[in-house]
Design a protein around this motif. Sequence first.
Motif, PDB file in Angstrom:
ATOM      1  N   HIS A 127     -15.092  59.063  26.039  1.00 42.43           N
ATOM      2  CA  HIS A 127     -15.224  58.852  24.580  1.00 42.43           C
ATOM      3  C   HIS A 127     -14.473  57.567  24.230  1.00 42.43           C
ATOM      4  O   HIS A 127     -13.655  57.517  23.336  1.00 42.43           O
ATOM      5  N   GLY A 128     -14.822  56.524  24.983  1.00 39.52           N
ATOM      6  CA  GLY A 128     -14.025  55.317  25.001  1.00 39.52           C
ATOM      7  C   GLY A 128     -13.519  55.189  26.427  1.00 39.52           C
ATOM      8  O   GLY A 128     -13.809  56.045  27.276  1.00 39.52           O
ATOM      9  N   THR A 129     -12.796  54.114  26.705  1.00 41.90           N
ATOM     10  CA  THR A 129     -12.349  53.874  28.076  1.00 41.90           C
ATOM     11  C   THR A 129     -11.071  54.669  28.337  1.00 41.90           C
ATOM     12  O   THR A 129      -9.945  54.171  28.232  1.00 41.90           O
ATOM     13  N   GLU A 158     -21.644  51.003  23.565  1.00 45.34           N
ATOM     14  CA  GLU A 158     -21.578  49.556  23.838  1.00 45.34           C
ATOM     15  C   GLU A 158     -20.128  49.084  23.910  1.00 45.34           C
ATOM     16  O   GLU A 158     -19.746  48.312  24.778  1.00 45.34           O
ATOM     17  N   ILE A 159     -19.344  49.583  22.967  1.00 46.72           N
ATOM     18  CA  ILE A 159     -17.929  49.184  22.933  1.00 46.72           C
ATOM     19  C   ILE A 159     -17.212  49.732  24.168  1.00 46.72           C
ATOM     20  O   ILE A 159     -16.403  49.050  24.791  1.00 46.72           O
ATOM     21  N   THR A 160     -17.544  50.945  24.534  1.00 47.49           N
ATOM     22  CA  THR A 160     -16.937  51.532  25.729  1.00 47.49           C
ATOM     23  C   THR A 160     -17.317  50.723  26.969  1.00 47.49           C
ATOM     24  O   THR A 160     -16.481  50.478  27.852  1.00 47.49           O
ATOM     25  N   ALA A 161     -18.572  50.306  27.038  1.00 43.20           N
ATOM     26  CA  ALA A 161     -19.002  49.482  28.174  1.00 43.20           C
ATOM     27  C   ALA A 161     -18.180  48.198  28.217  1.00 43.20           C
ATOM     28  O   ALA A 161     -17.666  47.795  29.263  1.00 43.20           O
ATOM     29  N   TYR A 162     -18.032  47.571  27.060  1.00 47.76           N
ATOM     30  CA  TYR A 162     -17.275  46.311  26.965  1.00 47.76           C
ATOM     31  C   TYR A 162     -15.834  46.524  27.441  1.00 47.76           C
ATOM     32  O   TYR A 162     -15.306  45.763  28.256  1.00 47.76           O
ATOM     33  N   PHE A 221     -21.164  42.710  29.946  1.00 43.43           N
ATOM     34  CA  PHE A 221     -20.705  43.582  28.856  1.00 43.43           C
ATOM     35  C   PHE A 221     -21.327  44.981  28.961  1.00 43.43           C
ATOM     36  O   PHE A 221     -21.219  45.783  28.043  1.00 43.43           O
ATOM     37  N   ARG A 222     -21.994  45.241  30.063  1.00 45.17           N
ATOM     38  CA  ARG A 222     -22.636  46.559  30.236  1.00 45.17           C
ATOM     39  C   ARG A 222     -22.097  47.231  31.478  1.00 45.17           C
ATOM     40  O   ARG A 222     -21.613  46.558  32.395  1.00 45.17           O
TER      41      ARG A 222
END
Length: 763
Positions: A127-129, A158-162, A221-222
């Motif tokens: 749920h995030g990094t 997307e934000i988690t991937a980043y 970014f992925r």
Amino acid sequence: MILITLFAACTNTEKQGAANQVERIPFVENLLAQMTLEEKVGQMAQLTLDVITIGEDETVSDEPIALDMDLVRWAVAEYGVGSILNTANNRARTREKWHTIVSQIQEVAINETRLGIPVLYGIDAIHGTTYTAGATFFPQQIGQAAAFNPELVRRAAEITAYETRASAIPWTFSPVLDMGRDPRFPRMWETFGEDVYLATVLGVEMIKGYEGEDNDVSDPFRVASCAKHYLGYSVPVSGKDRTPALIPEIELRERHLPPFQAGVAAGTHTIMVNSALVNGVPVHASYELLTSVLKEELGFTGLLLTDWWDIENLHTRDRVAASSKEAVKLAINAGIDMAMIPYNLDFCDYLIELVNEGEVPMSRIDDAVRRILNTKYKLGLFDTPVTHYSDYPLFGSEQFIEVAYQFAQESITLLKNEDGILPLSKNARVLVTGPNANSMRALNGGWSYSWQGEKVDEFAQDYSTIIDAIRDKIGTQRVTFREGVRYDNDNHYWVDEAFDIQGAVRAAANVDYIVIVLGENSYAEKPGDLHDLSLSQNQIELARALFQTGKPMILVLNQGRPRIIREIEPYMSAVINAYLPGNYGGPAVSDVIFGDYNPGGKLPFTYPMYANSLVTYDHKPSENQEQMEGVYDYESDFAVQYEFGFGLSYTTFAYSHLRLNRQQLDAGGQLEILVDVENTGSLAGHEVVQLYTSAHFTSVTPDVKRLRRFSKIHLEPGEKKTVAFTLTADDISFINAQNKRVNEAGAYDIIIRDLSSTFNFVK
Ligand code: BGC
């Protein structure tokens, strides 16, 4: 005899079928052609980080952690290990530390092996990094589902991937596509809830958020996603983690397969397997589920990963293999491509022997390694084995935080608001009480800086708990805090202790309202198993004692699954479900209580009223049989605390004028459905317009209703919108008694809130 031969021939062709579909990338084919058996088998092995760090043994690392380069060489150079997972000592690390760790591993993989194949690092960025200090944490999947907002699910992924790439890691073990249909299951909060359509839509968004619309994961970014835990993991008979499930094929295909099928179609690069048994067979040993269904029928051409220790479990726990070596044979022949071993390399030795003995075909090894190398290639690891945090300036930025905060707000679900008691005035004096009122740990849940979430308080000191946020909003002098009941965070973190109930009662004398924050402490997997779904006795006692004060009570629930609140719900003037909202849950809850945010979340599951009545909304009609009033006192009705899809707002919405463009639908046709929704209250608000269908008569008993579409809209006071939906025959198809997906002719209802309209499906 003839039959047996036919079957064998067919199986062989099928085996080839699955392998043949896998893309042939010249670069990978060239590598494969040069690889020895030992090198190939090494690629199929995955170790946990603790194994290669300096420390007492393979489960403990010295702090500050550092790689033991001899062990790295042993694993990566000598054995050619293809993948490493997890953090060490079960603790989040800084981006800088991640960069050092992954770089040092890659240096050995690239410079000290014959073919220079980079390692694939994987992590649970849930749920995030999860394991990176300072990363942006979103609500857990169950809260994400409650927001009914596919764009936000995609954006958060997307934000988690980043932020995962900012941590030098290209692979996340997410999303969970298991169905959250049993509230006893300790991983229910890792799911998108009980509805197949909702889980399917959101699962696809999450995969696309991680991987990008076109699944080009070479984009720095992925990350590669990992849909898990295939298949049927979340509905064990006992409700406990990693225990057997009994799921007939009709049910597997109707409710558990569709999210994975959509995940495969959405291009997920990897899939993780269910740790437990389905119908007596460990899924890790099921050729039928792994190869026949997943790889052949659904056409999954990516990498299939075991769960933790699960090949060994075939021998030691599930006893379908008489030795560890036989377990390896069963799993690899069933279709496993990579083993999350994760503590030793016996797997490699056994597998080499098995191939040499002819027990595992070389074609199977080639297929597995091709899938692994294709994934590495597509991730761009051969060109960029390590990404650098300095290329990720938006890590933990305001821009990302805003999304997490908005997501927490949108997830919050208002379940009761008697006489419009909420929102409270900011001049009110409140007592805030309960074991979850001052806990970042409880707001985040498991998989937060550590597996069980027990290290949250160490890493999340800068965020506001619910009590902090209420104080910030209305001023310290208006707020009294008496916990009343607290968790034993050190030992049995499940167990709470009633240490100050009377203190809370006394404090209530001077306030206008009581905000009572109850629920669960953080947990993940097996340690979250439950004998009783009821809210703990101490918390119930706290609520009871406070009710005696006569002060109006607002119940805030902060929990991963719906704990039974039947006994205390009638005491409450308002009930808010916050689920596990993450690091911005404190301000989000406080915004809802004091009217700075108008809640619009909806329950993604049926909130049960009784521990013995755990029936989902999409049940068969016989779950609700007519009672013979006065003759017998049956408890046979579908009695729930709150229904799936339910959630209130501070404004009101009127639905009208449901209309269909035609009364008849056929196989190739489309049905257009329109409905008007008007905000009839005085506040702007979000509404989730939900479209259900209900078949009148079909050859297998239809569910009473099924969600087929939803649309989240925002309306200003007095504003009216026409919401349009389109359905096709697929949307009303179902699995019949022959386990085939079919459409049957007949009448079907469209139901949108209290409106309904009928159409006919014609063949
Ligand atoms: C869990 C998985 C997780 C894996 C790696 C297992 O215990 O079941 O969901 O991805 O560990 O951490």
